[in-house]
Motif scaffolding. Structure first.
Motif, PDB file in Angstrom:
ATOM      1  N   ASN A   1     -59.783 -54.002  89.772  1.00  0.00           N
ATOM      2  CA  ASN A   1     -60.159 -55.300  90.334  1.00  0.00           C
ATOM      3  C   ASN A   1     -59.051 -55.876  91.211  1.00  0.00           C
ATOM      4  N   PHE A   2     -57.934 -55.170  91.323  1.00  0.00           N
ATOM      5  CA  PHE A   2     -56.798 -55.703  92.052  1.00  0.00           C
ATOM      6  C   PHE A   2     -56.803 -55.247  93.503  1.00  0.00           C
ATOM      7  N   LYS A   3     -56.325 -56.128  94.382  1.00  0.00           N
ATOM      8  CA  LYS A   3     -56.207 -55.779  95.796  1.00  0.00           C
ATOM      9  C   LYS A   3     -55.067 -54.793  95.992  1.00  0.00           C
ATOM     10  N   LYS A   4     -55.187 -53.975  97.050  1.00  0.00           N
ATOM     11  CA  LYS A   4     -54.173 -52.969  97.355  1.00  0.00           C
ATOM     12  C   LYS A   4     -52.797 -53.604  97.573  1.00  0.00           C
ATOM     13  N   GLU A   5     -52.770 -54.779  98.188  1.00  0.00           N
ATOM     14  CA  GLU A   5     -51.484 -55.445  98.452  1.00  0.00           C
ATOM     15  C   GLU A   5     -50.753 -55.759  97.149  1.00  0.00           C
ATOM     16  N   TYR A   6     -51.505 -56.181  96.136  1.00  0.00           N
ATOM     17  CA  TYR A   6     -50.890 -56.490  94.833  1.00  0.00           C
ATOM     18  C   TYR A   6     -50.405 -55.216  94.162  1.00  0.00           C
ATOM     19  N   ILE A   7     -51.218 -54.174  94.238  1.00  0.00           N
ATOM     20  CA  ILE A   7     -50.862 -52.907  93.599  1.00  0.00           C
ATOM     21  C   ILE A   7     -49.594 -52.329  94.226  1.00  0.00           C
ATOM     22  N   ASP A   8     -49.486 -52.439  95.555  1.00  0.00           N
ATOM     23  CA  ASP A   8     -48.340 -51.868  96.255  1.00  0.00           C
ATOM     24  C   ASP A   8     -47.097 -52.749  96.229  1.00  0.00           C
ATOM     25  N   SER A   9     -47.260 -54.022  95.883  1.00  0.00           N
ATOM     26  CA  SER A   9     -46.107 -54.932  95.912  1.00  0.00           C
ATOM     27  C   SER A   9     -45.155 -54.646  94.760  1.00  0.00           C
ATOM     28  N   GLU A  10     -43.931 -55.017  94.973  1.00  0.00           N
ATOM     29  CA  GLU A  10     -42.900 -54.817  93.952  1.00  0.00           C
ATOM     30  C   GLU A  10     -42.513 -56.165  93.361  1.00  0.00           C
ATOM     31  N   TYR A  11     -42.626 -56.278  92.076  1.00  0.00           N
ATOM     32  CA  TYR A  11     -42.170 -57.460  91.360  1.00  0.00           C
ATOM     33  C   TYR A  11     -41.164 -56.986  90.331  1.00  0.00           C
ATOM     34  N   MET A  12     -40.153 -57.766  90.150  1.00  0.00           N
ATOM     35  CA  MET A  12     -39.138 -57.433  89.157  1.00  0.00           C
ATOM     36  C   MET A  12     -39.704 -57.678  87.768  1.00  0.00           C
ATOM     37  N   ASP A  13     -39.531 -56.722  86.896  1.00  0.00           N
ATOM     38  CA  ASP A  13     -39.885 -56.949  85.496  1.00  0.00           C
ATOM     39  C   ASP A  13     -38.815 -57.853  84.922  1.00  0.00           C
ATOM     40  N   GLU A  14     -39.160 -59.126  84.754  1.00  0.00           N
ATOM     41  CA  GLU A  14     -38.180 -60.082  84.256  1.00  0.00           C
ATOM     42  C   GLU A  14     -37.720 -59.715  82.855  1.00  0.00           C
ATOM     43  N   GLU A  15     -38.652 -59.240  82.101  1.00  0.00           N
ATOM     44  CA  GLU A  15     -38.342 -58.939  80.719  1.00  0.00           C
ATOM     45  C   GLU A  15     -39.237 -57.799  80.287  1.00  0.00           C
ATOM     46  N   GLU A  16     -38.648 -56.676  79.964  1.00  0.00           N
ATOM     47  CA  GLU A  16     -39.448 -55.561  79.498  1.00  0.00           C
ATOM     48  C   GLU A  16     -39.839 -55.814  78.043  1.00  0.00           C
ATOM     49  N   ILE A  17     -41.035 -55.418  77.708  1.00  0.00           N
ATOM     50  CA  ILE A  17     -41.497 -55.602  76.334  1.00  0.00           C
ATOM     51  C   ILE A  17     -40.844 -54.545  75.461  1.00  0.00           C
ATOM     52  N   ARG A  18     -40.099 -55.011  74.478  1.00  0.00           N
ATOM     53  CA  ARG A  18     -39.437 -54.097  73.549  1.00  0.00           C
ATOM     54  C   ARG A  18     -39.823 -54.485  72.133  1.00  0.00           C
ATOM     55  N   ILE A  19     -40.224 -53.523  71.365  1.00  0.00           N
ATOM     56  CA  ILE A  19     -40.516 -53.775  69.961  1.00  0.00           C
ATOM     57  C   ILE A  19     -39.192 -53.632  69.223  1.00  0.00           C
ATOM     58  N   GLU A  20     -38.733 -54.714  68.640  1.00  0.00           N
ATOM     59  CA  GLU A  20     -37.425 -54.767  68.000  1.00  0.00           C
ATOM     60  C   GLU A  20     -37.463 -54.344  66.542  1.00  0.00           C
ATOM     61  N   ARG A  21     -38.608 -54.527  65.921  1.00  0.00           N
ATOM     62  CA  ARG A  21     -38.658 -54.309  64.485  1.00  0.00           C
ATOM     63  C   ARG A  21     -39.999 -53.709  64.106  1.00  0.00           C
ATOM     64  N   LEU A  22     -39.988 -52.805  63.164  1.00  0.00           N
ATOM     65  CA  LEU A  22     -41.206 -52.180  62.672  1.00  0.00           C
ATOM     66  C   LEU A  22     -41.334 -52.481  61.188  1.00  0.00           C
ATOM     67  N   LYS A  23     -42.475 -52.995  60.798  1.00  0.00           N
ATOM     68  CA  LYS A  23     -42.737 -53.250  59.385  1.00  0.00           C
ATOM     69  C   LYS A  23     -43.939 -52.430  58.968  1.00  0.00           C
ATOM     70  N   LYS A  24     -43.826 -51.791  57.836  1.00  0.00           N
ATOM     71  CA  LYS A  24     -44.956 -51.071  57.267  1.00  0.00           C
ATOM     72  C   LYS A  24     -45.259 -51.696  55.917  1.00  0.00           C
TER      73      LYS A  24
END
Length: 176
Positions: free
Chosen positions: A102-125
């Protein structure tokens, strides 16, 4: 973009409709013309709330804003969605399937900085115990958490209870 605008406890006047279409319409630079934006306007006392949901390729882009003026809420929600689109672009767009998205080609091709990568810090079982939703709410409160995962004793499926605003609770359960 196409809009589905619904009002709860409020009449969707031509002025409100135009404001939604103009402000949320600014997001058209990211989406194809056939993308649908579901907009719900809700007034409860002095709380003017807007919820925007845009389903795209198996994911849902959603934002809500509350203020004491519906036009302010409309302005704020557009900014939130635009921030989400820029921040999570790499998670939303799969380059291999970009043509069918559903995204326009301009959005797909544009570069945005990942401000914060998603990191899972803790695992609970844990071994979820069968219990009723009300018991799960009590257990959640005893633990001091705002959600609790459990096996529903009635359906034998994994469910989640969570704390909502106003000291109420929500239950999430699978559809099947």
């Amino acid at each position: 973009m196409r809009f589905t605008i619904v009002g709860k406890n409020i009449d969707v006047t031509p002025g409100l409709k135009a404001a939604v279409e103009e402000k949320i319409g600014k997001l058209e630079k990211y989406f194809t013309p056939d993308t649908i934006a579901n907009v719900t306007l809700n007034v409860d006392k002095e709380r003017h709330k807007i919820e925007v949901t845009i389903p795209v390729k198996g994911k849902i882009i959603r934002a809500e804003q509350i203020s004491n003026d519906m036009y302010v809420s409309i302005d704020l929600v557009e900014e939130v969605i635009e921030r989400q689109l820029k921040k999570y672009k790499s998670k939303l767009v799969d380059k291999q399937q970009a043509e069918a998205s559903n995204f326009k080609k301009e959005y797909i091709d544009s570069e945005y900085m990942d401000e914060e990568e998603i990191r899972i810090e803790r695992l609970k079982k844990f071994d979820p115990k069968p219990m009723y939703a009300e018991d799960a709410c009590v257990q959640m409160e005893l633990l001091g958490h705002n959600f609790f995962v459990f096996v529903n004793a009635e359906t034998d499926q994994v469910n989640v209870v969570y704390k909502r605003k106003g000291n109420t609770y929500g239950l999430i359960e699978p559809e099947n």
